[in-house]
Design an enzyme around this catalytic site. Structure first.
Site, PDB file in Angstrom:
ATOM      1  N   ASP A 210       0.807  -1.217   0.000  1.00  0.00           N
ATOM      2  CA  ASP A 210       0.000   0.000   0.000  1.00  0.00           C
ATOM      3  C   ASP A 210       0.842   1.270   0.000  1.00  0.00           C
ATOM      4  O   ASP A 210       2.068   1.220   0.166  1.00  0.00           O
ATOM      5  CB  ASP A 210      -0.951   0.003   1.214  1.00  0.00           C
ATOM      6  CG  ASP A 210      -0.254  -0.377   2.517  1.00  0.00           C
ATOM      7  OD1 ASP A 210       0.982  -0.439   2.540  1.00  0.00           O
ATOM      8  OD2 ASP A 210      -0.956  -0.612   3.505  1.00  0.00           O
TER       9      ASP A 210
ATOM     10  N   ASP B 195      -7.665  -2.421  14.119  1.00  0.00           N
ATOM     11  CA  ASP B 195      -9.043  -2.697  13.695  1.00  0.00           C
ATOM     12  C   ASP B 195      -9.112  -3.916  12.765  1.00  0.00           C
ATOM     13  O   ASP B 195     -10.128  -4.189  12.155  1.00  0.00           O
ATOM     14  CB  ASP B 195      -9.650  -1.458  13.006  1.00  0.00           C
ATOM     15  CG  ASP B 195      -8.867  -1.038  11.766  1.00  0.00           C
ATOM     16  OD1 ASP B 195      -7.869  -1.707  11.422  1.00  0.00           O
ATOM     17  OD2 ASP B 195      -9.255  -0.042  11.131  1.00  0.00           O
TER      18      ASP B 195
ATOM     19  N   HIS C 253      -7.189  -4.359  10.048  1.00  0.00           N
ATOM     20  CA  HIS C 253      -6.859  -4.128   8.638  1.00  0.00           C
ATOM     21  C   HIS C 253      -5.558  -4.820   8.251  1.00  0.00           C
ATOM     22  O   HIS C 253      -4.649  -4.971   9.058  1.00  0.00           O
ATOM     23  CB  HIS C 253      -6.858  -2.638   8.261  1.00  0.00           C
ATOM     24  CG  HIS C 253      -5.742  -1.813   8.800  1.00  0.00           C
ATOM     25  ND1 HIS C 253      -5.895  -0.840   9.765  1.00  0.00           N
ATOM     26  CD2 HIS C 253      -4.420  -1.780   8.475  1.00  0.00           C
ATOM     27  CE1 HIS C 253      -4.745  -0.254  10.007  1.00  0.00           C
ATOM     28  NE2 HIS C 253      -3.828  -0.811   9.240  1.00  0.00           N
TER      29      HIS C 253
END
Ligand code: GLP
Length: 236
Positions: free
Chosen positions: A67, A136, A138
């Protein structure tokens, strides 16, 4: 799934580096899927040591990262391209032209995503994908959502991710609100997955991800469907 619990970040990093080491020894021209964040820094240091000792050769390795923040170019010291150059690429003999990080400055991020997925196909897939995990759940920047997204795509970062990643920026306001991330299709197509998680604050999300229901609300839970996952965890 193989779950390895260690008692220190140093051991976690050594074990992770040894798994990557074995991958490169077995297939010198392998495709490594690489990750950023604080968790892989120790692993990269160990790989650099192995290279310096003459035990590891990156000359034929290709890498593709998960990413990048939207709007940051590779020269920006908060970009993931910069992170990879500083934490690994500049210290080993990988050909920088064989390293790929999404271009966060691309005028058309959607087209960038398509080209990125095509690159993975052209590579013949990822041999080993290294992952961290966000609080969370991810992976990459695939945030909790109503569905799993297959393709490389643009995401709005969650408030909790912005807060967690603010430690790398001067202030929370400086954290980009968007990012481009490899989707679940790219990640799940990897032949092997290696997820590393460090710190007691990751325990709860690991339990949810690997022992709870498979749901896009906990993105990493999709890894339960992968046939070759190793998780290395250290509480300290
Ligand atoms: C970022 C990255 C993720 C990484 C996560 C966890 O959000 N996009 O790929 O897994 O941070 O980071 P850390 O390892 O610092 O907890």
């Amino acid at each position: 799934m193989k779950f390895i619990k260690t008692d220190s970040y140093a051991k976690l990093s050594r074990i992770a580096a040894n798994i990557i080491f074995a991958q490169i020894i077995n297939k010198p021209d392998c495709v490594l899927g690489l990750a950023t964040g604080s968790s892989p820094v120790g692993t990269y240091k160990e790989l650099i040591e192995l290279y310096k000792n003459g035990d590891l050769d990156f000359s034929k390795v290709k890498s593709i990262n998960l990413d990048e923040y939207a709007g940051l170019d590779g020269a920006n010291d908060q970009s993931y391209r910069y992170f990879m150059n500083k934490n690994l690429f500049e210290s080993v003999n990988i050909d920088i032209n064989n390293t790929y990080v999404p271009n966060g400055k691309a005028a058309d991020l959607e087209a960038e995503g398509k080209a990125y997925d095509q690159r993975i196909v052209d590579f013949g897939g990822i041999d080993l994908q290294l992952l961290g995990i966000g609080l969370d759940g991810h992976i990459g920047f695939n945030e909790p959502d109503c569905c799993f997204t297959k393709e490389t795509h643009v995401v709005e970062l969650d408030e909790s991710t912005i807060k967690a990643n603010a430690r790398f920026f001067e202030s929370e306001a400086d954290v980009p609100r968007k990012a481009i991330t490899m989707g679940m299709g790219g990640i799940m197509s990897a032949k092997k997955i290696l997820l590393i998680a460090n710190g007691a604050n990751k325990k709860e999300i690991l339990e949810k991800a690997f022992y709870g229901p498979i749901t896009p609300e906990v993105p990493a839970s999709i890894l339960q469907l992968h046939s070759d996952v190793t998780v290395i965890y250290s509480e300290n």
